[in-house]
Design a protein around this motif. Structure first.
Motif, PDB file in Angstrom:
ATOM      1  N   ASN A 149      25.729  44.234  25.005  1.00 14.58           N
ATOM      2  CA  ASN A 149      26.196  44.380  26.008  1.00 14.58           C
ATOM      3  C   ASN A 149      25.922  43.894  27.824  1.00 14.58           C
ATOM      4  OD1 ASN A 149      27.526  47.542  26.232  1.00 14.58           O
ATOM      5  ND2 ASN A 149      25.065  48.440  27.925  1.00 14.58           N
ATOM      6  N   GLU A 150      25.206  43.456  27.504  1.00 13.60           N
ATOM      7  CA  GLU A 150      24.733  42.980  29.184  1.00 13.60           C
ATOM      8  C   GLU A 150      25.728  42.144  29.241  1.00 13.60           C
ATOM      9  OE1 GLU A 150      23.094  43.733  30.954  1.00 13.60           O
ATOM     10  OE2 GLU A 150      21.709  45.267  30.180  1.00 13.60           O
ATOM     11  N   VAL A 151      25.615  41.469  28.391  1.00  7.32           N
ATOM     12  CA  VAL A 151      27.291  40.361  28.313  1.00  7.32           C
ATOM     13  C   VAL A 151      28.602  40.081  28.157  1.00  7.32           C
ATOM     14  CG1 VAL A 151      27.614  37.256  27.601  1.00  7.32           C
ATOM     15  CG2 VAL A 151      25.237  38.570  28.213  1.00  7.32           C
ATOM     16  N   LEU A 199      33.067  38.032  30.218  1.00  7.12           N
ATOM     17  CA  LEU A 199      31.892  38.050  30.259  1.00  7.12           C
ATOM     18  C   LEU A 199      31.740  39.147  31.605  1.00  7.12           C
ATOM     19  CD1 LEU A 199      31.323  33.968  30.740  1.00  7.12           C
ATOM     20  CD2 LEU A 199      30.846  35.725  28.857  1.00  7.12           C
ATOM     21  N   LYS A 200      30.826  39.106  31.778  1.00 10.71           N
ATOM     22  CA  LYS A 200      30.118  40.650  32.542  1.00 10.71           C
ATOM     23  C   LYS A 200      29.095  39.116  33.823  1.00 10.71           C
ATOM     24  CE  LYS A 200      29.148  44.797  30.117  1.00 10.71           C
ATOM     25  NZ  LYS A 200      28.296  45.621  29.598  1.00 10.71           N
ATOM     26  N   GLY A 201      29.803  40.543  35.006  1.00  6.24           N
ATOM     27  CA  GLY A 201      28.579  39.987  36.414  1.00  6.24           C
ATOM     28  C   GLY A 201      29.396  38.460  36.631  1.00  6.24           C
ATOM     29  N   THR A 202      29.962  38.159  36.378  1.00  5.42           N
ATOM     30  CA  THR A 202      30.779  36.390  36.985  1.00  5.42           C
ATOM     31  C   THR A 202      30.857  36.891  38.740  1.00  5.42           C
ATOM     32  OG1 THR A 202      33.263  37.002  35.922  1.00  5.42           O
ATOM     33  CG2 THR A 202      31.495  36.070  34.561  1.00  5.42           C
ATOM     34  N   ASN A 203      31.546  37.344  39.636  1.00  2.60           N
ATOM     35  CA  ASN A 203      31.891  37.623  40.150  1.00  2.60           C
ATOM     36  C   ASN A 203      31.203  37.483  41.220  1.00  2.60           C
ATOM     37  OD1 ASN A 203      33.716  37.488  42.116  1.00  2.60           O
ATOM     38  ND2 ASN A 203      34.583  39.136  41.864  1.00  2.60           N
ATOM     39  N   GLN A 204      30.629  36.636  41.506  1.00  3.13           N
ATOM     40  CA  GLN A 204      29.039  36.243  42.523  1.00  3.13           C
ATOM     41  C   GLN A 204      30.153  35.938  43.941  1.00  3.13           C
ATOM     42  OE1 GLN A 204      26.401  37.395  41.312  1.00  3.13           O
ATOM     43  NE2 GLN A 204      27.194  37.683  39.898  1.00  3.13           N
ATOM     44  N   SER A 205      28.548  36.284  44.729  1.00  4.11           N
ATOM     45  CA  SER A 205      29.234  35.898  46.692  1.00  4.11           C
ATOM     46  C   SER A 205      30.101  34.503  46.701  1.00  4.11           C
ATOM     47  CB  SER A 205      27.939  36.919  47.191  1.00  4.11           C
ATOM     48  OG  SER A 205      26.401  35.414  46.462  1.00  4.11           O
ATOM     49  N   ASP A 206      29.338  33.434  46.121  1.00  3.51           N
ATOM     50  CA  ASP A 206      29.921  32.326  46.462  1.00  3.51           C
ATOM     51  C   ASP A 206      30.376  31.613  45.018  1.00  3.51           C
ATOM     52  OD1 ASP A 206      27.537  32.335  45.086  1.00  3.51           O
ATOM     53  OD2 ASP A 206      25.993  30.811  46.150  1.00  3.51           O
ATOM     54  N   PHE A 207      30.298  32.093  44.358  1.00  4.59           N
ATOM     55  CA  PHE A 207      31.449  31.599  42.742  1.00  4.59           C
ATOM     56  C   PHE A 207      32.009  31.980  41.933  1.00  4.59           C
ATOM     57  CE2 PHE A 207      26.706  31.808  41.266  1.00  4.59           C
ATOM     58  CZ  PHE A 207      26.817  31.834  40.021  1.00  4.59           C
ATOM     59  N   LEU A 228      23.286  34.850  22.166  1.00  3.55           N
ATOM     60  CA  LEU A 228      22.926  36.123  21.781  1.00  3.55           C
ATOM     61  C   LEU A 228      22.627  36.333  20.344  1.00  3.55           C
ATOM     62  CD1 LEU A 228      26.667  38.257  22.742  1.00  3.55           C
ATOM     63  CD2 LEU A 228      24.333  37.899  23.937  1.00  3.55           C
ATOM     64  N   TYR A 229      22.654  35.506  19.791  1.00  2.00           N
ATOM     65  CA  TYR A 229      21.953  35.005  18.454  1.00  2.00           C
ATOM     66  C   TYR A 229      20.641  35.328  17.761  1.00  2.00           C
ATOM     67  CZ  TYR A 229      26.621  36.045  15.661  1.00  2.00           C
ATOM     68  OH  TYR A 229      27.758  37.446  15.283  1.00  2.00           O
TER      69      TYR A 229
END
Length: 449
Positions: A230-232, A268-276, A327-328
């Protein structure tokens, strides 16, 4: 009497319809030709070769963005097994075999595109006219020992005599998280660990108090219960495909040209960061030109050109397969996503395997791939010597290059542990590993050509 006559008439109509349908099927079968290689064709109705054919119309009934994915369960005798990974990975799609595993070593089948051995993982369904599976010795006799495990023959589309035609299509597809195991929670994992140790005559690892801390989640930094899946992973991704084909010709020149663009975004979650942005992305443009010339009344030339332009994107330190491997590998109790001080979770047992950190704090990696597949064949009719005789010469040129580009950085990771009694947060310490690098380091190089 009238009812009896009506039944006879109805039966006669049905019989006529069935007869006409059977005749149509025989005519369709008679029009289908089996390509046995080297341009040798036989009518399917008279061929003794064990062959199965699927046409472009049938292939278009799938939502696949590449040819291997379109062949799952579509050809009798062809076993297609999913290889996993993201659609931008090299050799993504199916792994094929014919008639099962023949030996314990080499089971690969021969794959030919318009008669030349070439990869098919970057081919789109819209450029393929037909796919033929040759299964027995009679079918692969012309192909020699390389066809001993069977052959897959792909024939691309060609122009036909007639007016200019322009075909345009657009497809949008929603993709969903692949089916992966439901992982146990931290309490269940801890109990199973204790049971395994007791069975081996060892002391349990976790006390009853620690099992309760895992169960109720009252101490998540020291006794975590992380649902890594769920986090990923997000629930939905997307794929888009735009195709423009122009075809037609005359008795002198026939042409089929196509431009196809395919774009795919991962989950994937959380991929849009400030610099990439480290989201799994795949962009591909195919340009195909197939030409047929009548050089003279007895001399013909065929030219085939396919150019691929591909770009992929993803986390700098992990591919799609790496993330699923973690994950596994990671139990829910391994470590928290982050420590109380905001440091990424990790420890000496699992190292920097935190998949959330690898996605959000290692930068991004890109690939730029270019490929050119070209060939030309000149055929001379020699009927003046012997009816049906001809001679041909063919030349092919393939060129592929891949450039890897990286914008990477590293992160610090660690965990917290009690130094006194369990639950006494006044007596604890944080253990740290690795070095944190905030700025991205750029590198670029030719991977292979």
């Amino acid at each position: 009497m009238n009812k009896y006559i009506s039944r006879i008439c109805l039966a006669g109509v049905l019989a006529s319809a069935l007869t006409a349908n059977a005749q149509n099927k025989l005519q369709d079968k008679d029009s289908i030709k089996v390509d046995l290689g080297f341009g040798v064709e036989q009518k399917l109705s008279v061929s003794s070769a064990a062959a199965t054919i699927i046409t472009s119309e049938e292939l278009k009934q799938t939502s696949a963005i590449n040819l291997p994915d379109a062949l799952y369960g579509r050809l009798l005798g062809l076993t297609a097994l999913k290889t996993g990974g993201f659609s931008g990975d090299d050799n993504y799609g199916a792994w094929f075999n014919i008639r099962g595993e023949q030996t314990t070593s080499e089971n690969g089948i021969l794959i030919l595109v318009d008669g030349i051995k070439r990869p098919i993982d970057r081919l789109t369904v819209d450029e393929v006219e037909s796919v033929t599976v040759l299964k027995d010795a009679a079918a692969v006799a012309l192909l020699g020992y390389k066809g001993v495990n069977g052959a897959l023959l792909v024939k691309t589309k060609r122009g036909k005599e007639g007016k200019l035609n322009v075909d345009v299509s657009y497809n949008h597809k929603f993709t969903f998280s692949p089916k992966i195991a439901d992982f146990v929670n931290a309490e269940t994992y801890a109990k199973a660990t204790n049971e395994a140790r007791v069975n081996d005559g060892l002391a349990p690892t976790y006390s009853e108090l620690e099992l309760e801390l895992f169960k109720f989640g009252s101490d998540p930094y020291y006794y975590p219960n992380v649902d890594w899946k769920n986090e990923v992973l997000k629930d939905v991704g997307s794929e888009d495909q735009v195709n423009v084909a122009i075809h037609g010709g005359s008795d002198k020149v026939k042409y089929f040209t196509m431009l196809d663009y395919t774009g795919s975004r991962g989950m994937l979650k959380g991929t849009n960061q400030s610099d990439f942005d480290s989201q799994l992305r795949y962009s591909k443009a195919n340009i195909r030109v197939n030409l047929d010339f009548a050089v003279t009344p007895t001399t013909n030339m065929a030219v085939n050109v396919l150019a691929n332009f591909i770009e992929t994107n993803g986390p700098a330190s992990s591919s799609g397969n790496d993330i699923f491997y973690q994950l596994y590998r990671l139990p829910a109790s391994a470590f928290p996503v982050k420590t109380p001080n905001g440091v990424w979770g990790g420890n000496q047992n699992y190292g920097d395997a935190n998949p959330v950190a690898r996605i959000q704090d290692t930068g991004r990696g890109k690939t730029h791939q270019r490929a050119l597949y070209a060939d030309a064949r000149l055929t001379q009719n020699l009927n003046f010597l012997l009816d049906g005789l001809s001679a041909s010469a063919r030349i092919g040129y393939d060129n592929y290059s891949r450039i890897n580009e990286s914008h990477s950085k590293s992160f610090q990771y660690g965990y917290v542990e009690y130094t006194g009694d369990t639950g006494d947060k006044n007596k604890s310490k944080e253990v740290l590993y690795g070095d944190k690098v905030n700025s991205l380091t750029y590198s670029k190089g030719l991977n292979n050509q």
